[in-house]
Design a protein around this motif. Structure first.
Motif, mmCIF file in Angstrom:
data_model
loop_
_atom_site.group_PDB
_atom_site.id
_atom_site.type_symbol
_atom_site.label_atom_id
_atom_site.label_comp_id
_atom_site.label_asym_id
_atom_site.label_seq_id
_atom_site.Cartn_x
_atom_site.Cartn_y
_atom_site.Cartn_z
ATOM 1 N N ALA A 1 4.998 7.430 -4.227
ATOM 2 C CA ALA A 1 5.164 6.775 -5.525
ATOM 3 C C ALA A 1 5.715 7.741 -6.567
ATOM 4 O O ALA A 1 6.583 7.368 -7.370
ATOM 5 C CB ALA A 1 3.833 6.196 -5.993
ATOM 6 N N GLU A 2 5.243 8.973 -6.550
ATOM 7 C CA GLU A 2 5.738 9.969 -7.503
ATOM 8 C C GLU A 2 7.230 10.203 -7.339
ATOM 9 O O GLU A 2 7.942 10.441 -8.317
ATOM 10 C CB GLU A 2 4.990 11.289 -7.315
ATOM 11 C CG GLU A 2 3.567 11.280 -7.840
ATOM 12 C CD GLU A 2 2.859 12.588 -7.592
ATOM 13 O OE1 GLU A 2 1.923 12.903 -8.348
ATOM 14 O OE2 GLU A 2 3.222 13.302 -6.629
ATOM 15 N N PHE B 1 0.864 -1.179 0.000
ATOM 16 C CA PHE B 1 0.000 0.000 0.000
ATOM 17 C C PHE B 1 0.904 1.233 0.000
ATOM 18 O O PHE B 1 1.605 1.499 0.974
ATOM 19 C CB PHE B 1 -0.923 -0.011 1.218
ATOM 20 C CG PHE B 1 -2.018 -1.041 1.108
ATOM 21 C CD1 PHE B 1 -3.208 -0.744 0.473
ATOM 22 C CD2 PHE B 1 -1.833 -2.321 1.617
ATOM 23 C CE1 PHE B 1 -4.214 -1.696 0.357
ATOM 24 C CE2 PHE B 1 -2.820 -3.280 1.499
ATOM 25 C CZ PHE B 1 -4.022 -2.969 0.864
ATOM 26 N N LEU B 2 0.879 1.953 -1.117
ATOM 27 C CA LEU B 2 1.788 3.077 -1.332
ATOM 28 C C LEU B 2 1.022 4.387 -1.363
ATOM 29 O O LEU B 2 -0.050 4.474 -1.979
ATOM 30 C CB LEU B 2 2.523 2.914 -2.668
ATOM 31 C CG LEU B 2 3.151 1.549 -2.969
ATOM 32 C CD1 LEU B 2 3.756 1.560 -4.362
ATOM 33 C CD2 LEU B 2 4.192 1.193 -1.915
ATOM 34 N N SER B 3 1.571 5.402 -0.730
ATOM 35 C CA SER B 3 0.970 6.729 -0.877
ATOM 36 C C SER B 3 1.336 7.270 -2.256
ATOM 37 O O SER B 3 2.431 7.005 -2.780
ATOM 38 C CB SER B 3 1.464 7.681 0.217
ATOM 39 O OG SER B 3 2.795 8.092 -0.036
ATOM 40 N N GLY B 4 0.414 8.024 -2.852
ATOM 41 C CA GLY B 4 0.662 8.573 -4.178
ATOM 42 C C GLY B 4 1.857 9.505 -4.213
ATOM 43 O O GLY B 4 2.638 9.507 -5.171
ATOM 44 N N LEU C 1 2.255 6.632 -13.548
ATOM 45 C CA LEU C 1 3.339 5.647 -13.432
ATOM 46 C C LEU C 1 2.965 4.330 -14.105
ATOM 47 O O LEU C 1 3.639 3.315 -13.935
ATOM 48 C CB LEU C 1 3.659 5.406 -11.953
ATOM 49 C CG LEU C 1 4.211 6.618 -11.199
ATOM 50 C CD1 LEU C 1 4.276 6.329 -9.700
ATOM 51 C CD2 LEU C 1 5.588 7.005 -11.728
ATOM 52 N N ASN C 2 1.865 4.380 -14.840
ATOM 53 C CA ASN C 2 1.375 3.215 -15.592
ATOM 54 C C ASN C 2 0.914 2.081 -14.687
ATOM 55 O O ASN C 2 0.980 0.905 -15.053
ATOM 56 C CB ASN C 2 2.437 2.704 -16.576
ATOM 57 C CG ASN C 2 1.822 1.940 -17.740
ATOM 58 O OD1 ASN C 2 0.714 2.249 -18.176
ATOM 59 N ND2 ASN C 2 2.529 0.937 -18.239
ATOM 60 N N ILE D 1 -8.469 10.488 -5.329
ATOM 61 C CA ILE D 1 -8.358 10.758 -6.771
ATOM 62 C C ILE D 1 -6.947 11.208 -7.128
ATOM 63 O O ILE D 1 -6.387 10.795 -8.154
ATOM 64 C CB ILE D 1 -9.412 11.790 -7.212
ATOM 65 C CG1 ILE D 1 -10.810 11.161 -7.155
ATOM 66 C CG2 ILE D 1 -9.121 12.303 -8.621
ATOM 67 C CD1 ILE D 1 -11.941 12.122 -7.459
ATOM 68 N N LEU D 2 -6.350 12.041 -6.280
ATOM 69 C CA LEU D 2 -4.962 12.456 -6.510
ATOM 70 C C LEU D 2 -4.036 11.241 -6.527
ATOM 71 O O LEU D 2 -3.128 11.148 -7.367
ATOM 72 C CB LEU D 2 -4.512 13.433 -5.423
ATOM 73 C CG LEU D 2 -4.957 14.889 -5.566
ATOM 74 C CD1 LEU D 2 -4.575 15.672 -4.316
ATOM 75 C CD2 LEU D 2 -4.321 15.525 -6.807
ATOM 76 N N ALA D 3 -4.262 10.313 -5.601
ATOM 77 C CA ALA D 3 -3.445 9.104 -5.556
ATOM 78 C C ALA D 3 -3.632 8.281 -6.814
ATOM 79 O O ALA D 3 -2.670 7.809 -7.424
ATOM 80 C CB ALA D 3 -3.792 8.278 -4.321
ATOM 81 N N ARG D 4 -4.873 8.108 -7.216
ATOM 82 C CA ARG D 4 -5.155 7.316 -8.419
ATOM 83 C C ARG D 4 -4.480 7.918 -9.647
ATOM 84 O O ARG D 4 -3.891 7.199 -10.462
ATOM 85 C CB ARG D 4 -6.663 7.201 -8.621
ATOM 86 C CG ARG D 4 -7.073 6.469 -9.880
ATOM 87 C CD ARG D 4 -8.577 6.335 -9.958
ATOM 88 N NE ARG D 4 -9.051 5.241 -9.128
ATOM 89 C CZ ARG D 4 -10.345 4.960 -8.949
ATOM 90 N NH1 ARG D 4 -11.272 5.727 -9.505
ATOM 91 N NH2 ARG D 4 -10.701 3.935 -8.206
ATOM 92 N N GLU D 5 -4.535 9.232 -9.768
ATOM 93 C CA GLU D 5 -3.913 9.901 -10.918
ATOM 94 C C GLU D 5 -2.395 9.746 -10.882
ATOM 95 O O GLU D 5 -1.747 9.570 -11.923
ATOM 96 C CB GLU D 5 -4.290 11.386 -10.932
ATOM 97 C CG GLU D 5 -5.753 11.637 -11.267
ATOM 98 C CD GLU D 5 -6.147 11.047 -12.601
ATOM 99 O OE1 GLU D 5 -5.384 11.218 -13.586
ATOM 100 O OE2 GLU D 5 -7.210 10.382 -12.676
ATOM 101 N N ALA D 6 -1.815 9.797 -9.683
ATOM 102 C CA ALA D 6 -0.368 9.616 -9.558
ATOM 103 C C ALA D 6 0.048 8.236 -10.049
ATOM 104 O O ALA D 6 1.057 8.092 -10.758
ATOM 105 C CB ALA D 6 0.051 9.815 -8.104
ATOM 106 N N PHE D 7 -0.725 7.224 -9.700
ATOM 107 C CA PHE D 7 -0.381 5.868 -10.130
ATOM 108 C C PHE D 7 -0.612 5.668 -11.626
ATOM 109 O O PHE D 7 0.149 4.949 -12.290
ATOM 110 C CB PHE D 7 -1.163 4.837 -9.313
ATOM 111 C CG PHE D 7 -0.643 4.670 -7.920
ATOM 112 C CD1 PHE D 7 0.578 4.046 -7.696
ATOM 113 C CD2 PHE D 7 -1.352 5.148 -6.831
ATOM 114 C CE1 PHE D 7 1.078 3.902 -6.416
ATOM 115 C CE2 PHE D 7 -0.861 5.007 -5.549
ATOM 116 C CZ PHE D 7 0.356 4.383 -5.333
#
Length: 250
Positions: free
Chosen positions: A93-94, A87-90, A142-143, A133-139
């Motif tokens: 991950a960025e 479980f990664l924070s967005g 990163l594909n 949503i911000l997290a989802r967009e960050a991932f």
């Protein structure tokens, strides 16, 4: 000829204790047989899974830090572990696209730990939605797409969180075994904290920099799991096609 049975107060008390114990044991075994995937939830609302029916799932939270994730991945590789859920924070991950790529390449599952490290119980619904949503967009950048699992950053959640996650197509995942590795109590105590794990348990571990002893404790934890002949699976594999029992979360 008449026979009389005389029971004193002590005998009656002992008899009642035996009856109660037998009833409780039968009830416990019955409940254990019908429970498959326990969950926190509203009476009829979305659920947060914290335990499965069989196998065992190791989960690692990473919210911040630059040093501890890679040694843990190295340990999993050396131990030939093919299934775990990170479980990664967005925001993390960025900043660490190479490590995210490695997690995916090595076959581990990724869930979201929100974007920023915020306690969802302190936020309004709109703020929780924005963070997810911000997290989802960050991932996505990163594909890493089609993430279906999330865990509130601090582990705290309520009905707001469950409702927003459900609307976004996400399942909230808690845990049934807490290693408390972030407290750095010593590798043997981390091992002991996980030693009671059994089939269906979801184990909480950390790979943020606060967890300074996890990589060293992990081989001991894995040895205990192997000794119990438990199969390691991802959270998604554990909950697939499972039924759920719920407890009300207000």
């Amino acid at each position: 000829m008449n026979f009389f049975f005389v029971l004193n107060g002590k005998s009656v008390k002992q008899f009642m204790l035996i009856v109660f114990a037998a009833f409780f044991t039968a009830w416990f075994l019955y409940m254990e047989s019908i429970v498959q995937i326990p969950a926190f939830s509203g009476k009829d609302g979305p659920k947060a899974v914290f335990k499965g029916e069989k196998d065992i799932a190791l989960t690692f939270n990473i919210g911040w830090g630059d040093e501890k994730a890679e040694p843990i991945l190295d340990t999993l590789q050396r131990e030939n572990i093919k299934a775990a859920t990170f479980f990664l924070s967005g925001s993390w991950a960025e900043r660490h696209p190479d490590l995210v790529s490695r997690i995916v390449k090595e076959g581990f599952e990724i869930g979201m730990l929100g974007y920023a490290y915020k306690d969802y119980t302190d936020l309004e619904e709109a703020e929780i939605r924005k963070d997810l949503i911000l997290a989802r967009e960050a991932f996505k950048k990163l594909n890493v797409k089609n993430i279906k699992l999330t865990r509130p950053p601090t582990g705290h959640f309520d009905q707001k969180t469950l409702k927003i996650a459900d609307r976004l197509g996400l399942t909230v995942v808690h845990w049934s075994i807490n290693s408390n590795d972030w407290q750095n109590p010593g590798i043997e105590l981390i091992r002991q904290n996980v030693s009671n794990a059994k089939k269906g348990d979801i184990v909480l571990l950390h790979a943020s920099d606060s967890a300074k002893q996890t990589a060293e404790a992990l081989p001991l934890v894995l040895a205990d799991i192997r000794q119990k002949n438990l199969k390691l699976v991802s959270v998604s594999e554990m909950i697939m096609n499972g039924e759920a029992e719920s407890k009300e979360i207000k």
